[in-house]
Design an enzyme around this catalytic site. Structure first.
Site, PDB file in Angstrom:
ATOM      1  N   ASP A  55       0.967  -1.147   0.049  1.00  0.00           N
ATOM      2  CA  ASP A  55       0.003  -0.143   0.011  1.00  0.00           C
ATOM      3  C   ASP A  55       0.936   1.480   0.029  1.00  0.00           C
ATOM      4  O   ASP A  55       2.116   1.065   0.070  1.00  0.00           O
ATOM      5  CB  ASP A  55      -0.960  -0.111   1.278  1.00  0.00           C
ATOM      6  CG  ASP A  55      -2.297   0.735   1.061  1.00  0.00           C
ATOM      7  OD1 ASP A  55      -2.062   1.832   0.082  1.00  0.00           O
ATOM      8  OD2 ASP A  55      -3.187   0.734   1.559  1.00  0.00           O
TER       9      ASP A  55
HETATM   10  C1  BGC Z   1      -5.185   3.053   0.096  1.00  0.00           C
HETATM   11  C2  BGC Z   1      -5.147   2.145  -0.856  1.00  0.00           C
HETATM   12  C3  BGC Z   1      -4.958   3.050  -2.112  1.00  0.00           C
HETATM   13  C4  BGC Z   1      -3.853   3.865  -2.121  1.00  0.00           C
HETATM   14  C5  BGC Z   1      -3.216   4.780  -3.251  1.00  0.00           C
HETATM   15  C6  BGC Z   1      -3.905   4.147   0.223  1.00  0.00           C
HETATM   16  O1  BGC Z   1      -4.131   5.228   1.088  1.00  0.00           O
HETATM   17  O2  BGC Z   1      -5.305   2.254   1.327  1.00  0.00           O
HETATM   18  O3  BGC Z   1      -6.398   1.384  -0.953  1.00  0.00           O
HETATM   19  O4  BGC Z   1      -5.002   2.207  -3.367  1.00  0.00           O
HETATM   20  O5  BGC Z   1      -3.703   4.795  -0.850  1.00  0.00           O
HETATM   21  O6  BGC Z   1      -4.341   5.800  -3.435  1.00  0.00           O
END
Ligand code: BGC
Length: 937
Positions: free
Chosen positions: A707
């Site tokens: 993530d």
């Molecule tokens: C989220 C993800 C997301 C990523 C990119 C993170 O904060 O948990 O689900 O895909 O950011 O935006």
């Protein structure tokens, strides 16, 4: 020539999917459907702000339009909508505008409800025959729901208003525009005639509601979660929301598995429940259990009512308690009928392999530790339209406990705790406990014993091979990778973003050919964008917004999920994006998880099957989904650090099962690990999760990415650190997301250092590079790099609007010096001109933006403003007048460039300004401050 892209068909599919996900819970006296010509009064503040989605990364799709429920009803021409009532809400909203909150995760769960006067309601009831009352809720990333008014509970104002309306009207229909189930005790107390969950339906959501209200679509959605009487009734509640450790004491007894086993009477609406405007009869047909192939079953569904409709058949198994204990019901099959005319019927067949209903023995009590087993005893199979009413359709006996699949212990907890286990008291199952077995196999030892062959990846230097030579079979992937230096290998595992100028503007990530050297080897640079409910492009480009995960889950329909994501694939191709960051497929362990709207259900089988269907849809056009969050993200609060402590059995049967289905049946190509730790190990650095289970056991051969800014640790309960990317690589988390510059190692990861110290091996980096490269070979980005543009590419390119194209015109600037000069000629100064710079700051710093400008040749009274934004943030408007004939200097401070890439946007509404110079001046180096802390568990 026949066109592939057809936005009208996409809209129609999304509208159909959103309608099929609507769950009708109550419909007394046939309150619904609303006949044509009915006079309707629409109540509830949420009519003014339809929630197309929840908040956070999963809801940030910029759209051309959103059809809300009110608009759909009013514009349909089918109903006479009460203008006075609407007028009252319009006035109220002028005085009580939508509260967006300030910043990330700050939008409130609800908007203030309008108090209703007796006079307004009374008059409305005289004029209108039916009342529609809309209640709205949102929640999302970094913002869980709470068992509070305005979130899980209705507010006093909502209750009062709803009571008044229900009392005054004979026909009150309550619509819940929410991402997630909420408390439903009020239904009994207030007694509206009809209640439906319409969820957050994306940009076509209001039209979908119209279709169900009008009867054009007969509702066939079913609850993907159990609605219990009180939040405290969910077995997870006791251990939800901690800031440090969540002991998952309820073990496999999540959702209906708990309620059907121990607490049937606490359920208001069972899992799988949902009404139709017609009635169905579900009768057992042929049933067979075969030792080799498992269950084969036929069910006969007849529409016994008087209008056409679809029914969902759900198949559950009740396994014997045996030695390890079982839930009284487990979903093992579901299917939706075709649209059956009144009196019509259909046979539905199910073939259910044993593996999907075997239980995992993590204790060895059955005599088969770490194996999926069918314990001896009687198995009863049920089929029906919800978990509670499903009737027995077959029975079979296993004489002797059978091992369905022997596995290896993986990701077991390192500390024991008491978990729930049924105890049979005179035929009644009651709640007992047992000690959770702990880890006996050390994942670090497994890793050390199973390293990739170093000899395959000995550095050879550049032999002139390009990636396409691998595809052509001229050279092995290993020989190709051997050309890459250690530095190249360190760079390739660093994904870049957000909003990297190297890929489609505004998307979350770029990976693959992130340096010139890697590009030189013919490695393409691919992109990924949030997700899951449509494409998020932060520069403002529009895309199509889909119904949310929970809504799609409630369709209980693989076909519509596949079809919808086939269109989504084309939207991705249209914007030159290789992967969507979604579907989100974590288990709804608690109704309070803020991201439930992105996820599907409390049940892993339903989740996994539907995600597999969505992936198949995406793969139709060679793009894919990055299924997330692998695994166990069951709450948003402290999600980077909260330790989920969970048994291996619950992991395998509940939290991983959906992912396993998506890998085995949906051929998943990409996964995103979570931010946080489980059983003491950050998931991004769990060898057991990402190698033992995912790859060695399930056969996954795609990529895993972290993530966005995630930690890793070396062993269970060791501190986590953002810099410990070596731990992630060792576990086979292929991509660390995201870095401003892979080449400059802008996140200061420990890769080079770990290589030097022998804590990370070149062959491990090389193996991960192999995963990335195999993935890239399947992407449209690879085809484009080869210059192969298909007819479809051309057609899709023409389908991007001129406005969206203009938004993508940006000037890349690498802000890596103390003073970075921008070319003043790049700044457009004509009337209504916008100029966008995309800045990359590889080192964390603060900066000022300085402009020297004047208003020459303008009448003295001229007002000449210039507005500056950083991303979506307004930094200031500077107005010169015609008297400013001398050069003026203006300066704004930019916010710290922690994220690396951001937009600097200048808007000139009147023209008439002249710019002499534009520059970025570094004011403070934040590298030291950035060296992010280490987190203790
Ligand atoms: C989220 C993800 C997301 C990523 C990119 C993170 O904060 O948990 O689900 O895909 O950011 O935006």
């Amino acid at each position: 020539m026949k066109k592939t892209w057809d936005i009208e068909k996409f809209k129609a599919t999304a509208r159909k999917a959103a309608a099929e996900g609507i769950v009708l819970l109550k419909n007394d006296n046939k309150a619904l459907p609303l006949e044509k010509g009915t006079k309707v009064a629409v109540f509830g503040r949420s009519q003014m702000n339809y929630y197309k989605s929840g908040t956070g990364s999963g809801g940030m799709v910029n759209v051309d339009y959103v059809v809300g429920i009110y608009e759909a009803l009013a514009d349909s021409g089918l109903y006479k909508v009460n203008d006075k009532v609407r007028g009252a809400y319009e006035k109220f909203v002028e005085e009580n505008p939508f509260d967006h909150g300030a910043g990330w995760a700050a939008e409130p769960w609800f908007q203030k409800e309008m108090p209703l006067t007796d006079a307004l309601v009374k008059e409305a009831a005289k004029e209108s025959e039916a009342a529609v009352f809309i209640i709205g809720r949102t929640a999302g990333e970094d913002q869980d729901n709470k068992n509070e008014q305005g979130s899980y509970l209705l507010t006093d104002e909502e209750t009062a208003a709803l009571k008044k309306v229900t009392k005054a009207f004979d026909r009150t229909i309550v619509l819940l525009n929410v991402g997630n189930i909420i408390d439903m005790k009020w239904v009994k107390e207030i007694g509206p005639q009809a209640v439906a969950y319409v969820w957050q339906g994306g940009q076509e959501g209001g039209n979908a509601v119209l279709d169900v209200l009008s009867g054009k679509v007969n509702p066939s959605g079913k609850l993907s979660d159990t609605i219990a009487e009180n939040i405290g009734d969910y077995a997870s509640t006791e251990n939800f929301g901690s800031d440090k450790k969540n002991y998952q004491k309820e073990d496999i007894y999540v959702g209906y598995r708990y309620f059907e086993t121990f607490a049937k009477d606490k359920v208001l609406y069972p899992f799988g429940f949902g009404l139709s405007y017609t009635s169905f009869d579900i009768a057992p047909g042929e049933f067979d259990y075969d030792k080799k192939d498992g269950i084969s079953l036929e069910v006969h569904v007849a529409n016994t009512g008087d209008v056409a409709g679809k029914e969902v058949v759900q198949v559950y198994v009740k396994a014997p308690q045996g030695k390890i204990g079982k839930a009284s019901r487990t979903l093992i099959g579901f299917d939706k009928t075709d649209l059956l005319a009144a009196g019509q019927s259909q046979n539905i067949r199910f073939e259910i392999p044993k593996y999907w209903f075997a239980s995992y023995d993590d204790s060895g009590l059955t005599g088969h530790k770490s194996a999926y087993v069918l314990e001896e005893g009687v198995y009863t199979v049920f089929a029906g339209s919800d978990v509670r009413s499903a009737q027995e359709v077959g029975i079979f006996t296993i004489d002797k406990t059978e091992v369905v699949k022997q596995c290896e212990e993986a990701y077991a907890p390192v500390e024991s705790f008491e978990r729930l286990k049924p105890v049979d008291k005179k035929g009644v199952l009651t709640e007992g406990t047992e000690k959770v077995p702990t880890r006996t196999l050390d994942p670090n030892k497994k890793r050390a014993e199973r390293l990739p062959k170093a000899s395959l990846y000995k550095f050879t230097g550049d032999k002139g091979y390009k990636l396409k030579d691998v595809e052509a079979g001229k050279v092995s992937l290993e020989a190709f990778i051997s050309q890459l230096s250690d530095e190249d290998l360190c760079a390739i595992v660093r994904g870049e973003g957000m909003c990297s100028p190297k890929v489609t503007p505004g998307v979350a990530g770029a990976y693959g050919g992130v340096t010139d050297k890697l590009l030189g080897f013919g490695i393409p640079i691919a992109s990924c964008a949030d997700g899951p409910s449509g494409i998020r492009m932060d520069c403002g480009t529009h895309a199509f917004s889909l119904p949310n995960g929970t809504c799609l889950a409630c369709t209980f329909d693989e076909k519509i999920n596949k079809e919808l994501f086939t269109w989504e694939a084309l939207d991705l191709r249209r914007h030159k994006i290789d992967a969507l960051l979604g579907p989100g497929m974590n288990i709804h362990r608690s109704p309070l998880n803020g991201r439930n709207f992105e996820y599907f259900s409390e049940d892993p089988f339903l989740t996994g099957k539907l995600v597999a269907a969505q992936l198949q849809g995406l793969h139709t056009y060679d793009v894919t989904g990055v299924i997330k969050h692998f695994a166990g993200n069951t709450q948003e609060f402290k999600r980077h650090t909260v330790n989920n402590i969970v048994s291996e059995r619950a992991l395998r049967e509940i939290y991983l099962k959906g992912f396993e289905l998506a890998v085995r049946e949906g051929n998943a190509r990409a996964l995103m690990s979570t931010y946080g730790p489980m059983n003491g190990l950050w998931t991004a650095s769990s060898y057991d999760l990402l190698t033992t289970l995912l790859r060695d056991e399930w056969g996954f051969d795609g990529i895993v990415m972290t993530d966005w800014w995630a930690m890793g640790n070396d062993e269970a309960n060791a501190p986590g650190s953002y810099q410990n990317v070596a731990a992630q690589v060792r576990a086979q988390n292929d991509l660390n997301m995201v870095n401003a510059s892979a080449e400059a190692n802008s996140n200061h990861d420990n890769l080079e250092e770990a290589l030097k110290e022998g804590k990370l091996l070149r062959c491990e980096l090389a193996r991960n590079a192999g995963n990335i490269l195999r993935f890239l070979l399947k992407t449209p980005a690879y085809q484009h790099m080869l210059g192969k543009e298909s007819a479809l590419d051309k057609e899709l390119e023409a389908a991007v609007s001129a406005e969206d194209m203009a938004l993508q015109e940006m000037i890349d600037v690498l802000a890596d010096k103390d003073i970075t000069e921008l070319d003043p000629k790049d700044i457009k100064m004509e009337k209504n001109a916008t100029t966008v710079f995309v800045l990359t700051a590889p080192r964390k710093c603060t900066m000022d933006f300085e402009l020297v400008l004047r208003a020459d040749n303008q009448p003295e009274v001229a007002q000449l403003p210039l507005t500056i934004f950083q991303d979506k943030m307004f930094l200031g408007t500077f107005t010169l007048t015609g008297m400013d004939k001398e050069w003026q200097t203006i300066k704004v401070s930019l916010f710290p460039a922690f994220i690396g890439n951001f937009y600097l946007k200048l808007f000139c509404p009147n023209g008439g300004l002249e710019i002499k110079s534009a520059r970025l001046i570094k004011t403070k180096d934040l590298e030291e401050e950035f060296k992010r802390g280490i987190t203790e568990l």
